[in-house]
Design a protein around this motif. Structure first.
Motif, PDB file in Angstrom:
ATOM      1  N   ALA A  28       0.853  -1.195   0.000  1.00  0.00           N
ATOM      2  CA  ALA A  28       0.000   0.000   0.000  1.00  0.00           C
ATOM      3  C   ALA A  28       0.882   1.237   0.000  1.00  0.00           C
ATOM      4  O   ALA A  28       1.883   1.306   0.721  1.00  0.00           O
ATOM      5  N   ARG A  29       0.486   2.230  -0.788  1.00  0.00           N
ATOM      6  CA  ARG A  29       1.335   3.388  -0.998  1.00  0.00           C
ATOM      7  C   ARG A  29       0.861   4.604  -0.216  1.00  0.00           C
ATOM      8  O   ARG A  29      -0.284   5.035  -0.314  1.00  0.00           O
ATOM      9  N   CYS A  30       1.809   5.157   0.554  1.00  0.00           N
ATOM     10  CA  CYS A  30       1.619   6.415   1.255  1.00  0.00           C
ATOM     11  C   CYS A  30       1.960   7.549   0.278  1.00  0.00           C
ATOM     12  O   CYS A  30       2.189   7.302  -0.907  1.00  0.00           O
ATOM     13  N   PRO A  31       2.052   8.789   0.723  1.00  0.00           N
ATOM     14  CA  PRO A  31       2.388   9.881  -0.217  1.00  0.00           C
ATOM     15  C   PRO A  31       3.833   9.905  -0.707  1.00  0.00           C
ATOM     16  O   PRO A  31       4.166  10.716  -1.577  1.00  0.00           O
ATOM     17  N   MET A  32       4.725   9.044  -0.179  1.00  0.00           N
ATOM     18  CA  MET A  32       6.145   9.155  -0.543  1.00  0.00           C
ATOM     19  C   MET A  32       6.446   9.031  -2.034  1.00  0.00           C
ATOM     20  O   MET A  32       7.369   9.702  -2.525  1.00  0.00           O
ATOM     21  N   PRO A  33       5.742   8.211  -2.827  1.00  0.00           N
ATOM     22  CA  PRO A  33       6.046   8.195  -4.263  1.00  0.00           C
ATOM     23  C   PRO A  33       5.822   9.536  -4.964  1.00  0.00           C
ATOM     24  O   PRO A  33       6.292   9.722  -6.091  1.00  0.00           O
ATOM     25  N   ASP A  34       5.126  10.451  -4.302  1.00  0.00           N
ATOM     26  CA  ASP A  34       4.944  11.784  -4.885  1.00  0.00           C
ATOM     27  C   ASP A  34       6.094  12.728  -4.560  1.00  0.00           C
ATOM     28  O   ASP A  34       6.097  13.870  -5.016  1.00  0.00           O
ATOM     29  N   VAL A  35       7.078  12.277  -3.780  1.00  0.00           N
ATOM     30  CA  VAL A  35       8.263  13.094  -3.516  1.00  0.00           C
ATOM     31  C   VAL A  35       9.264  12.879  -4.652  1.00  0.00           C
ATOM     32  O   VAL A  35       9.683  11.748  -4.921  1.00  0.00           O
ATOM     33  N   ASP A  36       9.648  13.945  -5.319  1.00  0.00           N
ATOM     34  CA  ASP A  36      10.632  13.871  -6.395  1.00  0.00           C
ATOM     35  C   ASP A  36      12.009  13.584  -5.778  1.00  0.00           C
ATOM     36  O   ASP A  36      12.526  14.405  -5.001  1.00  0.00           O
ATOM     37  N   PRO A  37      12.619  12.434  -6.086  1.00  0.00           N
ATOM     38  CA  PRO A  37      13.904  12.108  -5.458  1.00  0.00           C
ATOM     39  C   PRO A  37      15.037  13.024  -5.886  1.00  0.00           C
ATOM     40  O   PRO A  37      16.082  13.055  -5.224  1.00  0.00           O
ATOM     41  N   GLU A  38      14.861  13.788  -6.963  1.00  0.00           N
ATOM     42  CA  GLU A  38      15.908  14.699  -7.417  1.00  0.00           C
ATOM     43  C   GLU A  38      15.815  16.067  -6.761  1.00  0.00           C
ATOM     44  O   GLU A  38      16.809  16.788  -6.674  1.00  0.00           O
ATOM     45  N   THR A  39      14.627  16.447  -6.302  1.00  0.00           N
ATOM     46  CA  THR A  39      14.446  17.786  -5.725  1.00  0.00           C
ATOM     47  C   THR A  39      14.002  17.772  -4.267  1.00  0.00           C
ATOM     48  O   THR A  39      14.120  18.786  -3.580  1.00  0.00           O
ATOM     49  N   GLY A  40      13.475  16.650  -3.798  1.00  0.00           N
ATOM     50  CA  GLY A  40      12.923  16.596  -2.449  1.00  0.00           C
ATOM     51  C   GLY A  40      11.626  17.370  -2.300  1.00  0.00           C
ATOM     52  O   GLY A  40      11.217  17.682  -1.180  1.00  0.00           O
ATOM     53  N   ILE A  41      10.957  17.648  -3.397  1.00  0.00           N
ATOM     54  CA  ILE A  41       9.698  18.397  -3.374  1.00  0.00           C
ATOM     55  C   ILE A  41       8.543  17.440  -3.615  1.00  0.00           C
ATOM     56  O   ILE A  41       8.577  16.612  -4.530  1.00  0.00           O
ATOM     57  N   ALA A  42       7.500  17.550  -2.800  1.00  0.00           N
ATOM     58  CA  ALA A  42       6.339  16.671  -2.912  1.00  0.00           C
ATOM     59  C   ALA A  42       5.327  17.236  -3.898  1.00  0.00           C
ATOM     60  O   ALA A  42       5.089  18.447  -3.942  1.00  0.00           O
ATOM     61  N   GLY A  43       4.739  16.359  -4.704  1.00  0.00           N
ATOM     62  CA  GLY A  43       3.659  16.727  -5.613  1.00  0.00           C
ATOM     63  C   GLY A  43       2.446  15.859  -5.356  1.00  0.00           C
ATOM     64  O   GLY A  43       2.222  15.406  -4.232  1.00  0.00           O
ATOM     65  N   HIS A  44       1.680  15.580  -6.400  1.00  0.00           N
ATOM     66  CA  HIS A  44       0.502  14.720  -6.228  1.00  0.00           C
ATOM     67  C   HIS A  44       0.178  13.904  -7.470  1.00  0.00           C
ATOM     68  O   HIS A  44      -0.755  13.087  -7.454  1.00  0.00           O
ATOM     69  N   ALA A  45       0.937  14.072  -8.563  1.00  0.00           N
ATOM     70  CA  ALA A  45       0.580  13.429  -9.824  1.00  0.00           C
ATOM     71  C   ALA A  45       0.653  11.907  -9.742  1.00  0.00           C
ATOM     72  O   ALA A  45      -0.190  11.203 -10.333  1.00  0.00           O
ATOM     73  N   VAL A  46       1.639  11.369  -9.043  1.00  0.00           N
ATOM     74  CA  VAL A  46       1.766   9.912  -8.965  1.00  0.00           C
ATOM     75  C   VAL A  46       0.574   9.319  -8.218  1.00  0.00           C
ATOM     76  O   VAL A  46      -0.071   8.378  -8.692  1.00  0.00           O
ATOM     77  N   GLY A  47       0.281   9.856  -7.054  1.00  0.00           N
ATOM     78  CA  GLY A  47      -0.854   9.358  -6.293  1.00  0.00           C
ATOM     79  C   GLY A  47      -2.167   9.512  -7.042  1.00  0.00           C
ATOM     80  O   GLY A  47      -3.016   8.607  -7.027  1.00  0.00           O
ATOM     81  N   ASP A  48      -2.336  10.639  -7.715  1.00  0.00           N
ATOM     82  CA  ASP A  48      -3.563  10.861  -8.480  1.00  0.00           C
ATOM     83  C   ASP A  48      -3.697   9.837  -9.598  1.00  0.00           C
ATOM     84  O   ASP A  48      -4.796   9.337  -9.879  1.00  0.00           O
ATOM     85  N   THR A  49      -2.579   9.521 -10.250  1.00  0.00           N
ATOM     86  CA  THR A  49      -2.631   8.559 -11.358  1.00  0.00           C
ATOM     87  C   THR A  49      -2.875   7.146 -10.836  1.00  0.00           C
ATOM     88  O   THR A  49      -3.693   6.400 -11.399  1.00  0.00           O
ATOM     89  N   LEU A  50      -2.192   6.760  -9.769  1.00  0.00           N
ATOM     90  CA  LEU A  50      -2.440   5.439  -9.198  1.00  0.00           C
ATOM     91  C   LEU A  50      -3.898   5.274  -8.788  1.00  0.00           C
ATOM     92  O   LEU A  50      -4.476   4.187  -8.910  1.00  0.00           O
ATOM     93  N   ALA A  51      -4.506   6.346  -8.330  1.00  0.00           N
ATOM     94  CA  ALA A  51      -5.899   6.275  -7.872  1.00  0.00           C
ATOM     95  C   ALA A  51      -6.863   5.922  -8.997  1.00  0.00           C
ATOM     96  O   ALA A  51      -7.972   5.438  -8.739  1.00  0.00           O
ATOM     97  N   THR A  52      -6.439   6.118 -10.260  1.00  0.00           N
ATOM     98  CA  THR A  52      -7.332   5.825 -11.375  1.00  0.00           C
ATOM     99  C   THR A  52      -7.377   4.343 -11.731  1.00  0.00           C
ATOM    100  O   THR A  52      -8.268   3.927 -12.476  1.00  0.00           O
ATOM    101  N   TYR A  53      -6.390   3.548 -11.193  1.00  0.00           N
ATOM    102  CA  TYR A  53      -6.400   2.140 -11.620  1.00  0.00           C
ATOM    103  C   TYR A  53      -5.782   1.157 -10.635  1.00  0.00           C
ATOM    104  O   TYR A  53      -5.787  -0.045 -10.886  1.00  0.00           O
ATOM    105  N   ARG A  54      -5.254   1.620  -9.497  1.00  0.00           N
ATOM    106  CA  ARG A  54      -4.543   0.705  -8.609  1.00  0.00           C
ATOM    107  C   ARG A  54      -5.194   0.559  -7.230  1.00  0.00           C
ATOM    108  O   ARG A  54      -4.518   0.164  -6.268  1.00  0.00           O
ATOM    109  N   ALA A  55      -6.483   0.819  -7.108  1.00  0.00           N
ATOM    110  CA  ALA A  55      -7.185   0.531  -5.854  1.00  0.00           C
ATOM    111  C   ALA A  55      -7.265  -0.989  -5.702  1.00  0.00           C
ATOM    112  O   ALA A  55      -7.764  -1.689  -6.585  1.00  0.00           O
ATOM    113  N   ASP A  56      -6.771  -1.500  -4.593  1.00  0.00           N
ATOM    114  CA  ASP A  56      -6.601  -2.949  -4.415  1.00  0.00           C
ATOM    115  C   ASP A  56      -7.633  -3.494  -3.438  1.00  0.00           C
ATOM    116  O   ASP A  56      -7.623  -3.153  -2.245  1.00  0.00           O
TER     117      ASP A  56
END
Length: 300
Positions: free
Chosen positions: A236-264
Motif C-alpha cells: 500500500a502506498r503512502c504519499p512518498m512516491p509523490d516526492v521527487d527524489p531529485e528535488t525533495g519536493i512533494a507533488g501529487h501526480a503519482v498518487g492521483d494517477t495510481l488512484a485511477t487504476y490501482r485501488a486494491d
C-alpha cells in the motif's frame, strides 16, 4: 507489453513446477530509512532482507522514526556504501563518513508501533542531520540481536525478520508496472517518473504490467543453492512516491494517477504498487543483476 515467458527446463528443477521465467533487472538497498537508495550489482541476502537495507534510521528526540512523509528533503540525502564506511552527501553539506563496524551507546527506537533495541550513532551524525533537515534529530542503527517480525497474518508459519523497513524484509516491483504507470502519467499530461519513487529491493523483467501481484514464489538459482522469496502482501502506498527524489519536493501526480487504476480490493481499496516479500530460503546467498528466476502464480 510483453507476455510472461514460459519456463524452460533447467538444472534439477522441473519446469512443470513453475509458470513463468523472469529476469532480475536491478537490485537496491536503502541504508538509511527514507533516504536515497543505492543500486547494486549484487546483494547479499541476510535474515532481515538485503545486507545494510534500512539498517539505520533517523529519529527525533523521542526516538521515533522520521521519514519523507514529514521531511521530504530526506530524499536528497544520498549514501555511498564503501568497504569500511558509508559516505553521506546532501546539498550544501560536507560529506559525513559513518563507520560500518562502529556504534555508540545503546538506545531505544520506535518504528511505527514497534519499540526496538538500537544503537545511537553519536553527536557528529546527530548534528549533521539536524543541520540539514532543520530539526533536532539523531541517527540510530538497528541492534542485530533484536527480533522484529512481520505480521503472521501475511507470513503464516514463516518468521520474517526486519530491521527498520516498514513491515517486510523485501519489496518487489516490475519494469512493466512502471512502464504502465508512465503511460498513464503521459496520458494525463505528467512527466514520467523513475523507479526510485517506489523504493524496491528487486525489480523484475519479463512480466506483464504489475504481474508481480499474481506471483506466489520466486526462485533464483545461485552458485550455492537457491534463493526463494514468497510474495505475501501488496504494498500500500503512502504519499512518498509523490516526492521527487531529485528535488525533495512533494507533488501529487503519482498518487492521483495510481488512484485511477490501482485501488486494491485485497487491502480494502488502498492504492498499491509492488509486492512485499519474505525469505523462504537463501540466507547468506547473493543475488546479482541479470540473473534469471522462475516463479509460480498464486491461486487464491
Amino acid at each position: 507489453m510483453s507476455s510472461p515467458t514460459p519456463v524452460a527446463a533447467s538444472g534439477a528443477a522441473d519446469p512443470a513446477d513453475f509458470d513463468v521465467q523472469l529476469g532480475l533487472a536491478s537490485l537496491h538497498v536503502y541504508p538509511i530509512k527514507s533516504c536515497a537508495g543505492v543500486a547494486l550489482d549484487d546483494a547479499l541476502v541476510i535474515e532481515t532482507g538485503f545486507e545494510f537495507d534500512r539498517a539505520w534510521m533517523v529519529v527525533g528526540p523521542d526516538g521515533r522514526q522520521v521519514t519523507q512523509r514529514e521531511l521530504p528533503r530526506m530524499a536528497l540525502i544520498r549514501p555511498t556504501l564503501r568497504q569500511s564506511d558509508m559516505v553521506l552527501r546532501a546539498p550544501g553539506m560536507l560529506a559525513l563518513h559513518v563507520a560500518l563496524d562502529a556504534v555508540e551507546g545503546p538506545t531505544r527506537a520506535t518504528v511505527w508501533d514497534d519499540e526496538v533495541a538500537a544503537f545511537d550513532m553519536g553527536a557528529l551524525c546527530a548534528q549533521w542531520f539536524t543541520d540539514f533537515l532543520g530539526r533536532e534529530l539523531r541517527l540510530v542503527r538497528f541492534d542485530p540481536d533484536q527480533k522484529r517480525l512481520s505480521s503472521k497474518r501475511w507470513t503464516g508459519d514463516l518468521d520474517a525478520e526486519n530491521t527498520f523497513a516498514d513491515a517486510f524484509p523485501m519489496l518487489v516491483t516490475s519494469t512493466a508496472g512502471l512502464d504502465e504507470l508512465n503511460r498513464r502519467m503521459a496520458a494525463g499530461g505528467h512527466a514520467p517518473v523513475t523507479m526510485a519513487r517506489f523504493r524496491p529491493n528487486l525489480v523484475l523483467d519479463g512480466l506483464d504490467a504489475h504481474g508481480e501481484d499474481a506471483l506466489d514464489e520466486i526462485v533464483f538459482e545461485t552458485a550455492e543453492d537457491p534463493v526463494r522469496l514468497k510474495l505475501v502482501k501488496p504494498c500500500a502506498r503512502c504519499p512518498m512516491p509523490d516526492v521527487d527524489p531529485e528535488t525533495g519536493i512533494a507533488g501529487h501526480a503519482v498518487g492521483d494517477t495510481l488512484a485511477t487504476y490501482r485501488a486494491d480490493a485485497r487491502l480494502d481499496g488502498a492504492l498499491t504498487f509492488g509486492m512485499n516479500a519474505v525469505i523462504v530460503e537463501g540466507i547468506e546467498r547473493a543475488l546479482r543483476v541479470g540473473m534469471t528466476g522462475r516463479a509460480r502464480y498464486r491461486f487464491d
